[in-house]
Design a protein around this motif. Structure first.
Motif, mmCIF file in Angstrom:
data_model
loop_
_atom_site.group_PDB
_atom_site.id
_atom_site.type_symbol
_atom_site.label_atom_id
_atom_site.label_comp_id
_atom_site.label_asym_id
_atom_site.label_seq_id
_atom_site.Cartn_x
_atom_site.Cartn_y
_atom_site.Cartn_z
ATOM 1 N N GLN A 42 -5.750 -36.337 -35.673
ATOM 2 C CA GLN A 42 -5.382 -34.924 -35.547
ATOM 3 C C GLN A 42 -6.343 -34.152 -34.649
ATOM 4 N N SER A 43 -7.220 -34.881 -33.957
ATOM 5 C CA SER A 43 -8.132 -34.240 -33.022
ATOM 6 C C SER A 43 -7.428 -34.037 -31.682
ATOM 7 N N ASN A 44 -8.168 -33.528 -30.707
ATOM 8 C CA ASN A 44 -7.608 -33.229 -29.387
ATOM 9 C C ASN A 44 -8.727 -33.308 -28.362
ATOM 10 N N VAL A 67 3.052 -33.997 -23.628
ATOM 11 C CA VAL A 67 1.815 -33.401 -24.122
ATOM 12 C C VAL A 67 1.946 -33.183 -25.619
ATOM 13 N N THR A 68 0.818 -33.160 -26.290
ATOM 14 C CA THR A 68 0.792 -32.904 -27.725
ATOM 15 C C THR A 68 0.409 -31.460 -27.963
#
Length: 392
Positions: A223-225, A4-5
């Motif tokens: 850099q989004s999610n 996971v990030t």
């Protein structure tokens, strides 16, 4: 096992958003709830002079209304913002309400900051502004925010009312600069579609494309999610539906509210910490330095930046194209067609920016807070020049 990030999303000091309710009722209820007795209105000149909307708000507030000020020029020049701050000081404001477009919104939030820091000259703005150092780090010197809270009633779709960040233009350098503290975010935003019928159609549609650009650059960002992408996806779909509806029928209040909610959703990811890319960074400079309207900056730049990024990696653009209905083979082409369908400009020459200005725009873009957060790395003004030449 899959990994996971890690990440996080930040939020501002905004406590409430009302939608579909008349602005005058929402403002009065909030003022009463806060015990505000000196409400200062910072209003669009057009709304104040050409409609009775501001008079209705003044009447609803009654003896809570302290003063009304108008006259903020596009891109919020420092001198105009200072004049508004002086008027608010004189009125002994305990609540500031902006009613109008992005420049009025930006000015209202900065006015509260100037009062807190007792700023009385345009030169005294300088220690408060955010800047980018030589290493590309964004430096925000503000540790103390305003005490006076703000309500924003937007009449355009730029979405800045949801952000703690505001911009004002240094009239000496013609560089639009940022000011940010979480308490600069309004305590309440009022989305009243009825008050927006007075907004010129070109302004409504072009600022709508600005919010489209928020969603597009969120979906394009590495850099989004999943949280941010979900909001941006729905925002883009609402705007893709609502903007053509309002173009076809300016009295379509449901279509207008879809646009407003789309603009709101498009901003949550930015507020949370997802950085924008080259379209926004260049747009900030086109606005403050070249006097291009906010929305037109995105109308021109967004598809060209998508195309430039796709040369590097188009994997994050598939979802953008789906939200736009996959009308063309690439996201850049679909977005270009969408903007053209709204009748908006698509080249720098159409908005009065010529090649002899490109170098200055490119150099200033590298100083913007998002000048180096584009998904395709921007390493020097030469990269920006490449994009500008595509957009010429």
């Amino acid at each position: 096992m899959s990994s996971v990030t890690a990440g996080q999303m930040g939020f501002t000091a905004t406590e409430k958003v009302t939608f579909g309710q008349p602005a005058r009722d929402a403002i009065l209820a909030q003022a009463e709830g806060m015990g505000a007795r000196r409400v200062f209105l910072l209003a669009s000149s057009a709304l104040r002079n050409d409609t009775d909307e501001i008079k209705q708000i003044e009447a609803a507030l009654g003896d809570r209304h302290a003063a009304t000020y108008s006259g903020i020029a596009p891109h919020a020049p420092r001198s105009d913002v200072l004049a508004a701050a002086n008027a608010a000081r004189e009125a002994r404001a305990d609540l500031i309400v902006s009613i109008g477009g992005g420049s009025a919104t930006d000015a209202a939030k900065i006015v509260a900051l100037l009062i807190k820091h007792d700023v009385r000259t345009v030169e005294a703005f300088e220690p408060l502004r955010t800047y980018v150092d030589d290493a590309g780090n964004v430096i925000n010197p503000l540790t103390v925010g305003p005490d006076i809270r703000v309500i924003c009633v937007p009449t355009t779709l730029s979405g800045g009312e949801f952000n703690a960040l505001s911009g004002a233009t240094d009239e000496v350098t013609m560089h639009k600069q940022g000011y940010e503290h979480r308490n600069m975010a309004p305590i309440m935003v009022v989305l009243d579609p009825a008050i927006t019928v007075h907004t010129p159609q070109w302004l409504w549609l072009s600022t709508g494309v600005r919010s489209v650009d928020h969603a597009v650059e969120t979906l394009a960002s590495y850099q989004s999610n999943d949280f941010a992408d979900g909001l941006a996806d729905n925002a883009l779909r609402l705007l893709a539906e609502g903007l053509p509806r309002v173009k076809a029928d300016p009295t379509d209040l449901e279509g207008r509210l879809k646009c407003q909610i789309g603009a709101w959703q498009s901003m949550i990811s930015i507020i949370g910490g997802v950085p924008m890319g080259a379209s926004h960074a260049i747009g900030h400079i086109l606005g403050g330095t070249c006097n291009v309207p906010h929305g037109h900056c995105s109308c021109v730049m967004a598809p060209y930046v998508l195309a430039w990024n796709a040369e590097h990696d188009a994997s994050r653009q598939t979802r953008i194209n789906a939200c736009l209905g996959n009308t063309h083979a690439t996201a850049a082409e679909s977005l270009d067609a969408f903007i053209r369908g709204l009748g908006m400009p698509r080249t720098l020459s159409e908005v009065g920016v010529l090649e002899d200005q490109f170098q200055r725009v490119a150099e200033y873009t590298m100083l913007d807070i998002w000048g180096r957060t584009n998904p395709r790395p921007v390493r020097s003004p030469a990269d920006i020049m490449e994009i500008l030449r595509k957009a010429a």
